[in-house]
Design a protein around this motif. Structure first.
Motif, PDB file in Angstrom:
ATOM      1  N   ARG A   1       0.813  -1.233   0.000  1.00 25.50           N
ATOM      2  CA  ARG A   1       0.000   0.000   0.000  1.00 25.50           C
ATOM      3  C   ARG A   1       0.840   1.274   0.000  1.00 25.50           C
ATOM      4  O   ARG A   1       0.324   2.357  -0.249  1.00 25.50           O
ATOM      5  N   ALA A   2       2.139   1.176   0.285  1.00 27.41           N
ATOM      6  CA  ALA A   2       3.001   2.378   0.347  1.00 27.41           C
ATOM      7  C   ALA A   2       3.083   3.020  -1.029  1.00 27.41           C
ATOM      8  O   ALA A   2       3.280   2.318  -2.028  1.00 27.41           O
ATOM      9  N   PRO A   3       2.937   4.368  -1.108  1.00 26.40           N
ATOM     10  CA  PRO A   3       2.997   5.039  -2.415  1.00 26.40           C
ATOM     11  C   PRO A   3       4.420   5.048  -2.975  1.00 26.40           C
ATOM     12  O   PRO A   3       5.371   5.408  -2.280  1.00 26.40           O
ATOM     13  N   GLU A   4       4.560   4.610  -4.249  1.00 26.37           N
ATOM     14  CA  GLU A   4       5.835   4.643  -4.970  1.00 26.37           C
ATOM     15  C   GLU A   4       6.950   3.940  -4.220  1.00 26.37           C
ATOM     16  O   GLU A   4       8.102   4.336  -4.239  1.00 26.37           O
ATOM     17  N   GLY A   5       6.615   2.921  -3.528  1.00 22.47           N
ATOM     18  CA  GLY A   5       7.623   2.110  -2.869  1.00 22.47           C
ATOM     19  C   GLY A   5       8.202   2.704  -1.612  1.00 22.47           C
ATOM     20  O   GLY A   5       9.172   2.175  -1.060  1.00 22.47           O
ATOM     21  N   ALA A   6       7.656   3.864  -1.133  1.00 24.79           N
ATOM     22  CA  ALA A   6       8.179   4.457   0.103  1.00 24.79           C
ATOM     23  C   ALA A   6       7.706   3.634   1.272  1.00 24.79           C
ATOM     24  O   ALA A   6       6.522   3.308   1.385  1.00 24.79           O
ATOM     25  N   PHE A   7       8.634   3.282   2.146  1.00 23.57           N
ATOM     26  CA  PHE A   7       8.294   2.446   3.297  1.00 23.57           C
ATOM     27  C   PHE A   7       9.105   2.953   4.492  1.00 23.57           C
ATOM     28  O   PHE A   7      10.176   2.447   4.799  1.00 23.57           O
ATOM     29  N   ASP A   8       8.602   4.015   5.124  1.00 18.30           N
ATOM     30  CA  ASP A   8       9.279   4.613   6.274  1.00 18.30           C
ATOM     31  C   ASP A   8       8.470   4.332   7.518  1.00 18.30           C
ATOM     32  O   ASP A   8       7.225   4.458   7.523  1.00 18.30           O
ATOM     33  N   TYR A   9       9.193   3.994   8.573  1.00 16.87           N
ATOM     34  CA  TYR A   9       8.531   3.730   9.846  1.00 16.87           C
ATOM     35  C   TYR A   9       8.768   4.909  10.785  1.00 16.87           C
ATOM     36  O   TYR A   9       9.908   5.329  10.990  1.00 16.87           O
ATOM     37  N   HIS A  10       7.680   5.463  11.285  1.00 14.27           N
ATOM     38  CA  HIS A  10       7.762   6.572  12.227  1.00 14.27           C
ATOM     39  C   HIS A  10       6.967   6.199  13.459  1.00 14.27           C
ATOM     40  O   HIS A  10       5.766   5.887  13.376  1.00 14.27           O
ATOM     41  N   ARG A  11       7.650   6.253  14.582  1.00 12.89           N
ATOM     42  CA  ARG A  11       6.978   5.934  15.843  1.00 12.89           C
ATOM     43  C   ARG A  11       6.136   7.138  16.252  1.00 12.89           C
ATOM     44  O   ARG A  11       6.633   8.258  16.346  1.00 12.89           O
TER      45      ARG A  11
END
Length: 504
Positions: free
Chosen positions: A39-49
């Motif tokens: 589901r991440a747009p354009e392959g962005a996969f950042d984790y933010h707490r």
């Protein structure tokens, strides 16, 4: 957090029809992670707490916020390192690591920058014409003078157009130091600009009003009028208005004062600083005109500067009372004055390197200025009128210990001896200085010693003969030598002189 290559593989396999369950089994990841990557747009996969747990800092968060806010309000020179802030928290019972404090401080600073109420300051670049303005400021630097550590106050003067710099070190930031720095700075530059830009230092500004309105110190205005300079004070906490000299403080500190300078005296340090200003100007390229150095730009700006006709008499005057021992107290030290001023009020004019004591229009003392404390500076000649009446004080009087007498007088004292009678005879010679002057007395003593006469009577006799006006020299001509009544050969004249009885 997944790397980009893994996210791309998940998205490609899912687009090819491979089920999420198989992708999770092959990559050994949870199906929740697989769905998030898809589901991440354009392959962005950042984790933010969303919420950062603070198990150690939590009870000390308010205290740490206070320390960080106080530290940010300090000047750059006085700010605490993060290790010091961590140490302060440890003293109050904190058990967390230094890295935890450092990470929290980083997030705290980023939040401050994002706060619209705080914001990032924006500035407008300034442009100055040749000879238009200079900027003045102080800095505090650590040096070593005569083997002892000392924090000196350094005056910085900078021409805004050519970027020429002048720095000089002083023991204080008092008004007389400000006057001296201006005189030496203008002399170094070879002229005076039209306007001076200052912060709201107390030696220049008495009262700060809203905006640019200021009440300048009266004595400071007299100096500005002498040099025909228009003083301008910056807005409070607006260092960018004199950003050139603010930047100069940091530059000079790194280039001139590191590593720590070591000199025998403050005069030697200032001589070296002036030479370094010349060297820096010859080597440094002008920031706007790269084809020339600062020294070349200064030569071009000098014709636009006002001529410096004379240095301002930069003193700070105060009134003091003279004690019965012919001393005044000034700046935590004591200085001697002429005995005629005992128990009277005098005016002390303090310069950067000396003090001059006046009683009305008469100068009664002139001493090099001492910046220590609890020291008494004597001039033995101030006590000479008192010594004439009390010759016994010559041996143990504090002003006369180690007296550096002129060579002829020193020889006479050695030859007279060291008993009480010798002291009285030597004081008789010294007393003649009050009426005849030191040069005349020294010449008479030298003449007596050359003649082999070691006596106060001989010296006073020589002075007395020199005080007598010389007899006018007569001009005798042959006509003056001619007799007006030529003698006549007449023996009867003798009989007339002997009387009547002689003729009989």
């Amino acid at each position: 957090m997944l790397v980009v290559e893994t996210v791309v593989r998940i998205r490609r396999e899912h687009a090819g029809g491979k089920p999420i369950k198989e992708i999770a089994r092959d990559l050994r990841l949870s199906r929740k992670v697989i769905r998030k990557a898809i589901r991440a747009p354009e392959g962005a996969f950042d984790y933010h707490r969303s919420v950062q747990p603070l198990p150690r800092i939590g009870p000390f968060q308010e205290r740490l916020d206070t320390l960080l806010a106080e530290n940010e309000a300090r000047s750059r020179r006085d700010r605490l390192r993060m290790t010091r802030i961590h140490d302060l928290l440890l003293r109050e019972g904190f058990e967390g690591s230094y890295d935890a404090v450092r990470r929290y401080a980083t997030r705290w600073a980023e939040a401050r920058r994002k706060d619209p109420g705080v914001g990032v300051a924006a500035f407008i670049p300034l442009l100055f014409r040749q000879g238009e303005a200079y900027q003045f400021d102080w800095s505090h630097e650590d040096v070593e003078i005569a083997g002892k550590p000392m924090r000196v106050k350094v005056a910085h003067v900078r021409l805004c157009a050519s970027r020429a710099v002048y720095v000089r070190a002083y023991p204080r930031e008092t008004q007389e130091m400000v006057f001296d720095a201006h005189a030496r700075g203008f002399g170094f530059f070879g002229g005076v600009p039209l306007r001076g830009i200052y912060d709201n230092m107390k030696t220049a500004v008495t009262t700060v009003f809203v905006g640019k309105e200021r009440v300048f110190n009266r004595r400071f205005l007299v100096m500005a009028d002498h040099y025909m300079v228009e003083p301008t004070a910056c807005s409070p906490a607006a260092g960018w208005e004199k950003g050139q000299v603010e930047h100069q403080v940091q530059t000079i500190r790194g280039r001139f004062f590191k590593p720590r300078l070591r000199f025998a005296s403050l005069e030697e340090l200032n001589g070296w600083l002036e030479a370094e200003c010349l060297r820096w100007a010859a080597m440094q390229a002008h920031p706007e005109h790269k084809e020339m150095t600062v020294a070349q730009a200064l030569e071009l700006e000098r014709p636009a500067l006002q001529p410096m006709l004379a240095s301002f008499d930069g003193f700070h005057e105060t009134q003091h009372a003279v004690t019965g021992t012919c001393l005044i107290s000034f700046d935590r030290n004591r200085y001697s004055v002429a005995a005629k001023a005992v128990r009277r009020a005098v005016q002390v004019r303090a310069y950067a390197d000396r003090i001059v004591v006046r009683m009305g229009d008469e100068v009664i003392a002139d001493h090099p200025r001492f910046f220590g404390r609890d020291r008494t500076i004597y001039d033995p000649w101030h006590y000479l009128p008192v010594l004439v009446n009390k010759p016994g004080a010559l041996r143990n009087g504090a002003p006369f210990q180690g007296w550096d007498l002129p060579p002829a007088l020193a020889r006479l004292r050695r030859k007279l001896g060291s008993d009480d009678d010798a002291d009285r005879r030597f004081v008789r010679v010294l007393a003649a200085v009050l009426s005849d002057g030191l040069d005349a007395v020294e010449g008479a003593v030298r003449e007596a010693l050359d003649a082999g006469a070691v006596s106060d009577e001989v010296v006073l006799n020589i002075l007395s003969r020199r005080r007598e006006p010389p007899r006018p020299a007569s001009i005798v001509t042959p006509e003056d030598l001619a007799l007006m009544h030529p003698p006549v050969a007449n023996c009867a004249r003798y009989d007339s002189l002997r009387g009547l009885h002689a003729a009989a």
